[in-house]
Design a protein around this motif. Structure first.
Motif, PDB file in Angstrom:
ATOM      1  N   ARG A   1       0.926  -1.426  -0.005  1.00 53.70           N
ATOM      2  CA  ARG A   1      -0.208  -0.020  -0.045  1.00 53.70           C
ATOM      3  C   ARG A   1       0.989   1.356   0.069  1.00 53.70           C
TER       4      ARG A   1
ATOM      5  N   ARG B   1      -0.633   1.562  -6.702  1.00 53.79           N
ATOM      6  CA  ARG B   1      -1.580   1.226  -7.668  1.00 53.79           C
ATOM      7  C   ARG B   1      -1.717  -0.412  -7.782  1.00 53.79           C
TER       8      ARG B   1
ATOM      9  N   LYS C   1      -3.914  -1.526  -5.182  1.00 54.15           N
ATOM     10  CA  LYS C   1      -5.439  -1.447  -5.539  1.00 54.15           C
ATOM     11  C   LYS C   1      -5.913  -2.421  -6.415  1.00 54.15           C
ATOM     12  N   HIS C   2      -5.166  -2.879  -7.507  1.00 56.79           N
ATOM     13  CA  HIS C   2      -5.483  -3.782  -8.443  1.00 56.79           C
ATOM     14  C   HIS C   2      -5.644  -5.296  -7.619  1.00 56.79           C
TER      15      HIS C   2
ATOM     16  N   THR D   1       0.832  -0.230 -16.132  1.00 56.81           N
ATOM     17  CA  THR D   1      -0.774  -0.183 -16.356  1.00 56.81           C
ATOM     18  C   THR D   1      -0.885  -1.157 -17.574  1.00 56.81           C
TER      19      THR D   1
ATOM     20  N   ARG E   1      -1.230  -4.636 -15.568  1.00 57.33           N
ATOM     21  CA  ARG E   1      -2.473  -4.714 -14.973  1.00 57.33           C
ATOM     22  C   ARG E   1      -3.647  -4.824 -15.805  1.00 57.33           C
TER      23      ARG E   1
END
Length: 484
Positions: A269, A274, A277-278, A337, A340
Motif C-alpha cells: 500500500r 496502484r 489497489k489492483h 498499466t 494490470r
C-alpha cells in the motif's frame, strides 16, 4: 486446482505442504475451520486438493529445471539434469573477479570473529555481490551461526540421526522425499545419498523440536542446504533458519506467516499503491502467493542461480531481504498499466505473478533491483509493530513473537557472543537495560567556623588536643589565638 492453476501451483506438494499440523502433533490436510485466524481458513478450501487428484511428478522444484525426459541428459553446473545453467549467464562476473572475491572471503572467514566485530559492512557488501560457489559451504554456517550451535552441541545430530523417528512424521517425510528437486542429480534415486540425507535431516529436526514437528515447506529448504553442506551442518543451518531467522513460520499455526502477510500488504500500500489497489479489486490476498515465496525462501519460485543469491543476502541481512524480493516480483509482474489491464481477474493476476520473464529474473539484474527497494530494517519493524497492534484478540493460536526474530548475521553473532560470555549454549537477544536516575543528594553544608579558632579546628579534625603548658595570657595576639 479449482483456480485453474493445476496441481503444481503450490509447489506440487501433497496435502499439507504448507506444514499444517494438528494440535496433537499429527499431520493433516489444510482444512477450513469454524474459528478464524488460521492459515487454513485464510487459504480457503478451494486450494486443498484431494489425494486422488494430486500429481506428485509435476513438481520441477525450480524454474531453472527443464521438464525433459531426463536422467540421461547432461546436468548443468548446479546439478540439475537438463538445466539451463550450463554456462554463466549474461552479467556474470569474469573469472578473475571471482577469484578476487574468493580470496577476500578466505581472508574474512579465517578471522571470522574479528571480521564480524569490526568489518561487518564489508561482509554485507560481499554477500550482496554474491558468495562464490566454491565457498558457500564455508560461509553459510558462519553467517547463520550454525557453526557455533554445532560446536556447542557435539554429537547431538548423530544421536538424533540414529534415533527412531515418530512413525507419523516418518511416513509423511517419506512421501515427500522424491518431490524435492526431482530433476537434480542428487535427488534422483530413492536410495541415493541425497534423499537419504534429506530423510535424516528432516527426521532429526522433528526429534529436536517435537512440539513443532515437520513442515513440508522445510523440504526444499533442507534440500538446498544439502546441495552445499554435509548433513550435520545442513541440520544446524535448518535449525537456525527455523528458530532465529523465521521463528513461527514452520510451527502448527504458522502465526508469523500470517503476520508477515499483513505487513507485506501494508508495504504494498505504501510503496506500490496502484498494484495494491489492483490486487484488492481482483481479490488476490497475500496468502494466495506469499507463503510459497517466504516459506520456501523462493527456492521454488526463481531460477536457481538467483535463489542462491537471494540466500546469500538473506543469511546476511535477515527477513528484510524476503520482503524486498517479494516487492520486486510484484512490481515486475504488475508494475505497469498494461500489465494490470492484461490481468482483469484473479486467475490472470496469479498467473502473472508466476510467469515473469526469465530475463528479468537473471541474478545480476534482479538482485540489483532487490537491493534498491526502499525498505530498511527500521521501516520493517515499524510496520510489524503497527500490524501487531491491529491483530484481533480473539485470533486462535499463539500470538506472533516477532521479537524472537534476529535481523541478520550481525545480530546473531552478537547474541552468540553474549551467550558465550554468560556461559550459555543458546543465543540470547541482547537487551538494553536503562538504570533509573539516582535520587538527588542534599547539598553539602559548609562547616560553621564563626567564633572558632583555627587552632580549635585543627585539633577537632586531627585528633585529641596537643598537650602542653597552659597559656598564661589568653589575651595575647598570637596567630593561633586569632578569632575569626
Amino acid at each position: 486446482q479449482a483456480l485453474g492453476l493445476g496441481p503444481g501451483w503450490l509447489g506440487a506438494q501433497a496435502p499439507g505442504w504448507l506444514g499444517a499440523t494438528s494440535h496433537t502433533g499429527s499431520p493433516h490436510v489444510l482444512q477450513p475451520v469454524a474459528s478464524g485466524g488460521t492459515m487454513a481458513q485464510a487459504l480457503g478450501e478451494d486450494l486443498v486438493q484431494p489425494c486422488e487428484l494430486q500429481d506428485d511428478s509435476s513438481s520441477l522444484g525450480s524454474d531453472s529445471e527443464l521438464s525433459g525426459p531426463g536422467p540421461y541428459r547432461q546436468a548443468d553446473r548446479y546439478g540439475f539434469i537438463g538445466g539451463s545453467s550450463a554456462e554463466p549467464g549474461p552479467g556474470h562476473p569474469p573469472a578473475d573477479l571471482i577469484r578476487q572475491r574468493e580470496m577476500k572471503w578466505v581472508e574474512m572467514t579465517s578471522h571470522w570473529e574479528k571480521t564480524m566485530s569490526r568489518r561487518y559492512k564489508k561482509v554485507k557488501m560481499q554477500c550482496r555481490k554474491g558468495i562464490p560457489s566454491a565457498l558457500r559451504a564455508r560461509c553459510w554456517p558462519l553467517l547463520c551461526g550454525a557453526h557455533v550451535c554445532q560446536k556447542n552441541s557435539p554429537g547431538t545430530y548423530q544421536e538424533l540421526a540414529e534415533a527412531p523417528g515418530d512413525p507419523q512424521w516418518m511416513e509423511t517425510i517419506g512421501r515427500d522425499l522424491h518431490r524435492q528437486f526431482p530433476l537434480h542429480e542428487m535427488f534422483v534415486s530413492p536410495q541415493g545419498h541425497g534423499q537419504q540425507g534429506l530423510l535424516q535431516v528432516l527426521k532429526a529436526y522433528t526429534l529436536y523440536r517435537p512440539e513443532q514437528g515437520y513442515c513440508q515447506a522445510q523440504g526444499p529448504v533442507a534440500a538446498v542446504l544439502l546441495m552445499h553442506l554435509p548433513p550435520e551442518e545442513a541440520f544446524w543451518c535448518l535449525v537456525q533458519i527455523c528458530e532465529v531467522y523465521l521463528p513461527g513460520y514452520y510451527g502448527p499455526h504458522m502465526e508469523a506467516v500470517q503476520l508477515d502477510a499483513e505487513v507485506f500488504t501494508a508495504l504494498l500500500r505504501r510503496l506500490l499503491p496502484r498494484v495494491h489497489k489492483h490486487l484488492q479489486q481482483v481479490g488476490v490476498g497475500p496468502l494466495l502467493y506469499l507463503p510459497e515465496w517466504f516459506l520456501c525462501l523462493f527456492a521454488r519460485s526463481l531460477p536457481f542461480p538467483t535463489v542462491l543469491r537471494v540466500w546469500d543476502a538473506f543469511l546476511s541481512e535477515g527477513v528484510k531481504v524476503l520482503f524486498r524480493v517479494g516487492l520486486t516480483l510484484v512490481r515486475l509482474a504488475l508494475g505497469t498499466t498494461e500489465q494490470r489491464l492484461a490481468c482483469p481477474g484473479l486467475l490472470e493476476t496469479l498467473g502473472a505473478l508466476r510467469t515473469i520473464s526469465p530475463a528479468q529474473l537473471q541474478e545480476e539484474v534482479f538482485m540489483s533491483q532487490v537491493h534498491s527497494v526502499a525498505l530498511s530494517e527500521h521501516d520493517l519493524q515499524r510496520q510489524i509493530r503497527a500490524q501487531l497492534a491491529q491483530l484481533p484478540e480473539s485470533a486462535s493460536g499463539p500470538p506472533p513473537r516477532p521479537q524472537a526474530r534476529l535481523p541478520g548475521a550481525q545480530a546473531i553473532f552478537e547474541a552468540q557472543q553474549l551467550a558465550g560470555a554468560r556461559g550459555s549454549t543458546r543465543p540470547e537477544v541482547p537487551r538494553i537495560v536503562v538504570q533509573p536516575p539516582e535520587e538527588p543528594r542534599p547539598p553539602r553544608r559548609k562547616p560553621q567556623t564563626r567564633g572558632k579558632t583555627f587552632h580549635g579546628l585543627l585539633t577537632r579534625s586531627r585528633g585529641p588536643p596537643i598537650e602542653g603548658p597552659p597559656r598564661s595570657h589568653r589575651g595575647s595576639t598570637s596567630f593561633l589565638d586569632t578569632r575569626f
